[in-house]
Motif scaffolding. Structure first.
Motif, mmCIF file in Angstrom:
data_model
loop_
_atom_site.group_PDB
_atom_site.id
_atom_site.type_symbol
_atom_site.label_atom_id
_atom_site.label_comp_id
_atom_site.label_asym_id
_atom_site.label_seq_id
_atom_site.Cartn_x
_atom_site.Cartn_y
_atom_site.Cartn_z
ATOM 1 N N TRP A 24 0.800 -1.218 0.000
ATOM 2 C CA TRP A 24 0.000 0.000 0.000
ATOM 3 C C TRP A 24 0.838 1.276 0.000
ATOM 4 C CZ3 TRP A 24 -4.663 1.075 -1.403
ATOM 5 C CH2 TRP A 24 -5.656 0.086 -1.360
ATOM 6 N N PRO A 25 1.960 1.352 0.747
ATOM 7 C CA PRO A 25 2.741 2.601 0.714
ATOM 8 C C PRO A 25 3.284 2.970 -0.663
ATOM 9 C CG PRO A 25 3.355 1.255 2.602
ATOM 10 C CD PRO A 25 2.480 0.400 1.740
ATOM 11 N N LEU A 26 3.337 1.986 -1.583
ATOM 12 C CA LEU A 26 3.862 2.246 -2.926
ATOM 13 C C LEU A 26 2.781 2.734 -3.889
ATOM 14 C CD1 LEU A 26 6.163 -0.902 -3.354
ATOM 15 C CD2 LEU A 26 6.842 1.401 -2.660
ATOM 16 N N VAL A 31 0.506 5.251 -9.186
ATOM 17 C CA VAL A 31 -0.287 6.285 -9.865
ATOM 18 C C VAL A 31 0.606 7.142 -10.755
ATOM 19 C CG1 VAL A 31 -1.718 8.338 -9.528
ATOM 20 C CG2 VAL A 31 -2.034 6.325 -8.059
ATOM 21 N N LEU A 32 1.791 7.512 -10.224
ATOM 22 C CA LEU A 32 2.738 8.308 -11.004
ATOM 23 C C LEU A 32 3.203 7.549 -12.238
ATOM 24 C CD1 LEU A 32 4.542 10.800 -11.311
ATOM 25 C CD2 LEU A 32 6.245 9.655 -9.861
ATOM 26 N N PHE A 33 3.510 6.254 -12.068
ATOM 27 C CA PHE A 33 3.933 5.421 -13.195
ATOM 28 C C PHE A 33 2.845 5.389 -14.270
ATOM 29 C CE2 PHE A 33 4.105 1.400 -15.456
ATOM 30 C CZ PHE A 33 5.433 1.291 -15.809
ATOM 31 N N THR A 34 1.593 5.259 -13.845
ATOM 32 C CA THR A 34 0.475 5.200 -14.782
ATOM 33 C C THR A 34 0.367 6.486 -15.591
ATOM 34 O OG1 THR A 34 -0.754 3.721 -13.294
ATOM 35 C CG2 THR A 34 -2.024 4.917 -14.967
ATOM 36 N N TRP A 35 0.498 7.642 -14.911
ATOM 37 C CA TRP A 35 0.385 8.931 -15.609
ATOM 38 C C TRP A 35 1.554 9.164 -16.551
ATOM 39 C CZ3 TRP A 35 -3.614 11.909 -16.324
ATOM 40 C CH2 TRP A 35 -4.697 11.812 -15.442
ATOM 41 N N VAL A 36 2.755 8.790 -16.148
ATOM 42 C CA VAL A 36 3.928 8.973 -17.011
ATOM 43 C C VAL A 36 3.798 8.117 -18.270
ATOM 44 C CG1 VAL A 36 6.413 8.566 -17.200
ATOM 45 C CG2 VAL A 36 5.483 9.649 -15.150
ATOM 46 N N ALA A 37 3.368 6.855 -18.095
ATOM 47 C CA ALA A 37 3.200 5.967 -19.243
ATOM 48 C C ALA A 37 2.120 6.491 -20.185
ATOM 49 C CB ALA A 37 2.856 4.561 -18.762
ATOM 50 N N ALA A 38 1.017 6.990 -19.606
ATOM 51 C CA ALA A 38 -0.066 7.531 -20.432
ATOM 52 C C ALA A 38 0.387 8.774 -21.187
ATOM 53 C CB ALA A 38 -1.275 7.844 -19.554
ATOM 54 N N PHE A 39 1.158 9.625 -20.528
ATOM 55 C CA PHE A 39 1.668 10.841 -21.172
ATOM 56 C C PHE A 39 2.577 10.485 -22.347
ATOM 57 C CE2 PHE A 39 5.006 14.136 -21.435
ATOM 58 C CZ PHE A 39 4.207 15.226 -21.784
ATOM 59 N N ARG A 40 3.424 9.487 -22.131
ATOM 60 C CA ARG A 40 4.338 9.053 -23.192
ATOM 61 C C ARG A 40 3.571 8.496 -24.386
ATOM 62 N NH1 ARG A 40 6.570 4.038 -23.974
ATOM 63 N NH2 ARG A 40 8.458 3.967 -25.252
ATOM 64 N N ARG A 41 2.558 7.663 -24.130
ATOM 65 C CA ARG A 41 1.739 7.135 -25.221
ATOM 66 C C ARG A 41 1.019 8.266 -25.945
ATOM 67 N NH1 ARG A 41 0.145 3.379 -21.394
ATOM 68 N NH2 ARG A 41 -1.869 4.427 -21.178
ATOM 69 N N GLY A 42 0.555 9.258 -25.156
ATOM 70 C CA GLY A 42 -0.159 10.371 -25.750
ATOM 71 C C GLY A 42 0.693 11.165 -26.717
ATOM 72 N N LEU A 43 1.981 11.300 -26.432
ATOM 73 C CA LEU A 43 2.882 12.027 -27.330
ATOM 74 C C LEU A 43 2.952 11.376 -28.706
ATOM 75 C CD1 LEU A 43 5.843 12.923 -24.923
ATOM 76 C CD2 LEU A 43 4.023 14.428 -25.739
ATOM 77 N N TYR A 44 2.921 10.033 -28.712
ATOM 78 C CA TYR A 44 2.923 9.332 -29.998
ATOM 79 C C TYR A 44 1.556 9.451 -30.678
ATOM 80 C CZ TYR A 44 7.466 7.213 -29.134
ATOM 81 O OH TYR A 44 8.818 7.008 -28.929
ATOM 82 N N ARG A 183 -0.478 -1.356 -11.467
ATOM 83 C CA ARG A 183 0.733 -1.026 -12.215
ATOM 84 C C ARG A 183 1.958 -1.082 -11.293
ATOM 85 N NH1 ARG A 183 -0.741 2.229 -16.650
ATOM 86 N NH2 ARG A 183 -2.913 1.796 -17.171
ATOM 87 N N LEU A 184 3.116 -1.093 -11.933
ATOM 88 C CA LEU A 184 4.369 -1.034 -11.176
ATOM 89 C C LEU A 184 4.417 0.215 -10.295
ATOM 90 C CD1 LEU A 184 6.802 -1.963 -14.081
ATOM 91 C CD2 LEU A 184 6.376 -3.354 -12.059
ATOM 92 N N PRO A 185 5.056 0.140 -9.119
ATOM 93 C CA PRO A 185 5.685 -1.022 -8.488
ATOM 94 C C PRO A 185 4.767 -1.785 -7.544
ATOM 95 C CG PRO A 185 6.242 0.939 -7.257
ATOM 96 C CD PRO A 185 5.352 1.395 -8.381
ATOM 97 N N VAL A 186 3.470 -1.407 -7.508
ATOM 98 C CA VAL A 186 2.534 -2.082 -6.616
ATOM 99 C C VAL A 186 2.111 -3.431 -7.183
ATOM 100 C CG1 VAL A 186 0.274 -1.908 -5.487
ATOM 101 C CG2 VAL A 186 1.725 0.113 -5.696
ATOM 102 N N GLY A 187 2.085 -3.529 -8.491
ATOM 103 C CA GLY A 187 1.708 -4.770 -9.169
ATOM 104 C C GLY A 187 2.623 -5.032 -10.345
#
Length: 355
Positions: A24-26, A31-44, A183-187
């Motif tokens: 849980w502490p992670l 959430v940050l990993f999810t947003w960064v990945a989504a932002f990167r996909r969005g650029l493409y 998502r990473l690093p929780v899952g």
């Protein structure tokens, strides 16, 4: 050793049905990993980042989870399928664990330390051209320029959006599924499970799609069951075929994403495992890893492990060779899709010449 135990514990937590308390502490990092990945996909998606298209059909084989799902045997199975249909496939890979320089062609003299263990394995067992580079576009362009291939298989390239692709295939571990769904690093998820709906096929390595929680696909035929069958045992030092490993009990080792799959596979062959040792995925083996093992004790390992142990292997070290088996319906559909992609590429080239 302590770090390895911690890594194993985290993986066990990942593949619990629900999120366990120690993770849980992670959650904020997930959430940050999810947003960064989504932002990167969005650029493409909005074309602020470019996708590069090569002149050959590109088939991407990847996954949405970290760790081993069976991508390497899947790629080898697709290579054999394409060769049987008259194609000349080549493989591009990141070369994870390799030191380079990149891009680099993998051959019989290549060291796993330079090109990575999986590309070395793919090159040796398939005999097709293999090129490694963290930037898969560079690897694909090198294969394209060679003139030796007419189809490119991108190993573990689902999240590498810079390389445009014609066909996407995701591989899911049928035993472990998608874990806790985080998502990473929780899952274990690199991307959302919804990403699977955008691929042409989802190959289930062992097990059945119905047993995998959260696997909601657009159509039933998108999920393809795959089984790994034993081709036989070989000696690590020289690759010679043997009937069965000698010795009443053995030491089994594995440096892959899901070591339990290999251990279970060995026991299904009626072999008594006295001890198991788990190494991290892509572990760089050395003779020192086995300093406390008697010369008389047989050691069993995977093909990927054997590639890195060959130079110091003892006479009683063996590896199990496996082969991926696909349903006939998938074979027909896959070859038809490659044929259509090849036709599109040829048409585009002809239009370019006319222009």
């Amino acid at each position: 050793m302590q770090q390895r135990k911690q890594e194993k514990q985290i993986v066990r937590w990942w593949y619990q049905p629900k999120l366990v308390l120690p993770l849980w502490p992670l959650a904020p990092l997930s959430v940050l990993f999810t947003w960064v990945a989504a932002f990167r996909r969005g650029l493409y998606k909005i074309r602020l980042k470019r996708r590069t298209k090569v002149s050959l059909p590109v088939v991407v084989v990847g996954n949405v989870t970290v760790g081993g799902t069976g991508k390497t045997p899947t790629v080898m199975g697709l290579v054999r399928l394409l060769q049987g249909a008259g194609y000349r496939p080549g493989i591009v890979s990141r070369g994870y664990g390799g030191e380079g320089p990149f891009p680099q062609r993998v051959d019989k003299n290549s060291s796993p330390l330079q090109v990575g263990d999986e590309p070395k394995l793919l090159a040796e067992l398939t005999g097709v051209p293999v090129v490694v580079a963290p930037k898969r576009v560079q690897a694909a362009q090198m294969l394209e320029a060679s003139g030796e291939v007419d189809v490119i298989l991108a190993d573990d390239g689902l999240q590498h959006y810079a390389l445009d692709r014609d066909i996407e295939i995701a591989v899911v571990d049928g035993e472990r599924g998608l874990g806790n769904g985080w998502r990473l690093p929780v899952g274990p998820l690199r991307e959302s499970r919804r990403r699977l709906r955008k691929t042409q096929w989802v190959i289930i390595n062992g097990g059945q799609p119905a047993t995998i929680a959260g696997l909601k696909l657009k159509r039933n035929e998108q999920a393809v069951p795959m089984t790994l069958t034993s081709v036989g045992w070989r000696r690590v030092s020289d690759g010679a075929e043997i009937d069965v490993p000698d010795g009443e009990s053995v030491l089994a080792i594995a440096g892959i994403g899901n070591p339990e799959r290999f251990f279970n596979f060995v026991m299904e062959h009626g072999i008594d495992i006295q001890e198991t040792r788990v190494f991290s995925d892509h572990h760089a083996y050395s003779a020192q890893d086995f300093y406390d093992v008697s010369n008389e004790v047989p050691i069993l390992m995977t093909e990927k492990d054997a590639i890195k142990c060959r130079s110091f292997a003892r006479p009683h070290w063996y590896y199990l060779q496996v082969s991926a088996q696909f349903p006939e319906t998938f074979k027909e559909q896959f070859l038809r899709a490659v044929q259509q992609a090849s036709g599109r590429e040829l048409e585009q080239q002809q239009q370019g010449v006319k222009a």
